[in-house]
Design a protein around this motif. Structure first.
Motif: not given
Length: 235
Positions: A27-37, A41-46, A117-122
């Motif tokens: 499991a990965a929990l975003v604490i600060d900042g942001n990234h795209v994985e 499965d498509g792009p995940v806005e973290c 979370a919202p599903t990826p936008t393609l």
């Protein structure tokens, strides 16, 4: 449930991690900042509060924003992770971080309280392309023509959204299908055929390259995990 103590990772501004594969579920929990994985499965806005549950052998890349990112990570047992990526949002980031840092035994409770979370936008054409890529036998150039885009445009678009060009994306989707069928106990030759590989030898080469282990060993690992899960459920 068995879970290990969490640890934090820090990533610099605008850092890029190429597509890589994790052997274990986590499991990965975003604490600060942001990234795209980006993955199959498509792009995940973290963003802060995003909780991503990665199944075993999940392959993905990461593109970090201008603030970089700080992420808390926690190894999972396969039963809690499941066999598909799950992206959630925690309602109390401070409480969630406390679970990761000091009370991993409460992770199941934390997950149950999350919202999806919202599903990826393609782009619209990508949906049909992905269905054919996963199920059909057309070559990549033909799929691009059917989608009404150039092969170069299709490649650039999928590298941006999924972290890999269509040919590698097709191989990743076939690997995922093969791993699911290994868990179902099908003969290897049948798995190769059902997953789109030329033959059993082709299946073995690709899975070994993707996971570091041949199908026979992967099947034993999957069975061991399944047996452990059943034992834990009874206790």
């Amino acid at each position: 449930m068995h879970a290990h103590t969490g640890f934090e990772t820090r990533h610099d501004a605008c850092d890029v991690l190429r597509t890589h594969r994790h052997a274990g579920a986590y499991a990965a929990l975003v604490i600060d900042g942001n990234h795209v994985e980006a993955s199959a499965d498509g792009p995940v806005e973290c963003r802060p509060g995003t909780l991503v549950l990665h199944p075993r052998w999940h392959a993905h890349g990461n593109r970090f924003g201008r603030l970089g990112a700080k992420v808390a990570n926690l190894d999972l047992d396969d039963g809690l992770a499941g066999d598909a990526l799950r992206v959630l949002h925690v309602h109390d980031a401070k409480e969630a971080l406390a679970v990761f840092a000091r009370a991993p035994h409460r992770l199941r409770e934390l997950i149950a309280a999350c919202s999806p979370a919202p599903t990826p936008t393609l782009q619209p054409w990508q949906h049909a392309f992905l269905r054919e890529l996963d199920d059909g036998g057309h070559d990549i150039a033909a799929l691009a023509r059917l989608a009404g885009v150039s092969l170069a445009h299709a490649s650039r678009t999928f590298v941006k959204s999924h972290g890999m060009p269509p040919q590698l994306l097709r191989r990743e989707l076939r690997c995922r299908r093969a791993l699911r069928l290994l868990a179902a106990g099908m003969p290897l030759a049948d798995i190769a055929s059902a997953s789109g590989f030329a033959d059993q030898a082709h299946l073995t080469r690709v899975l070994r390259a993707a996971t570091g282990a041949p199908p026979s060993r992967l099947r034993r690992q999957i069975k061991s995990v399944q047996d452990a899960g059943r034992t834990a459920a009874v206790q």
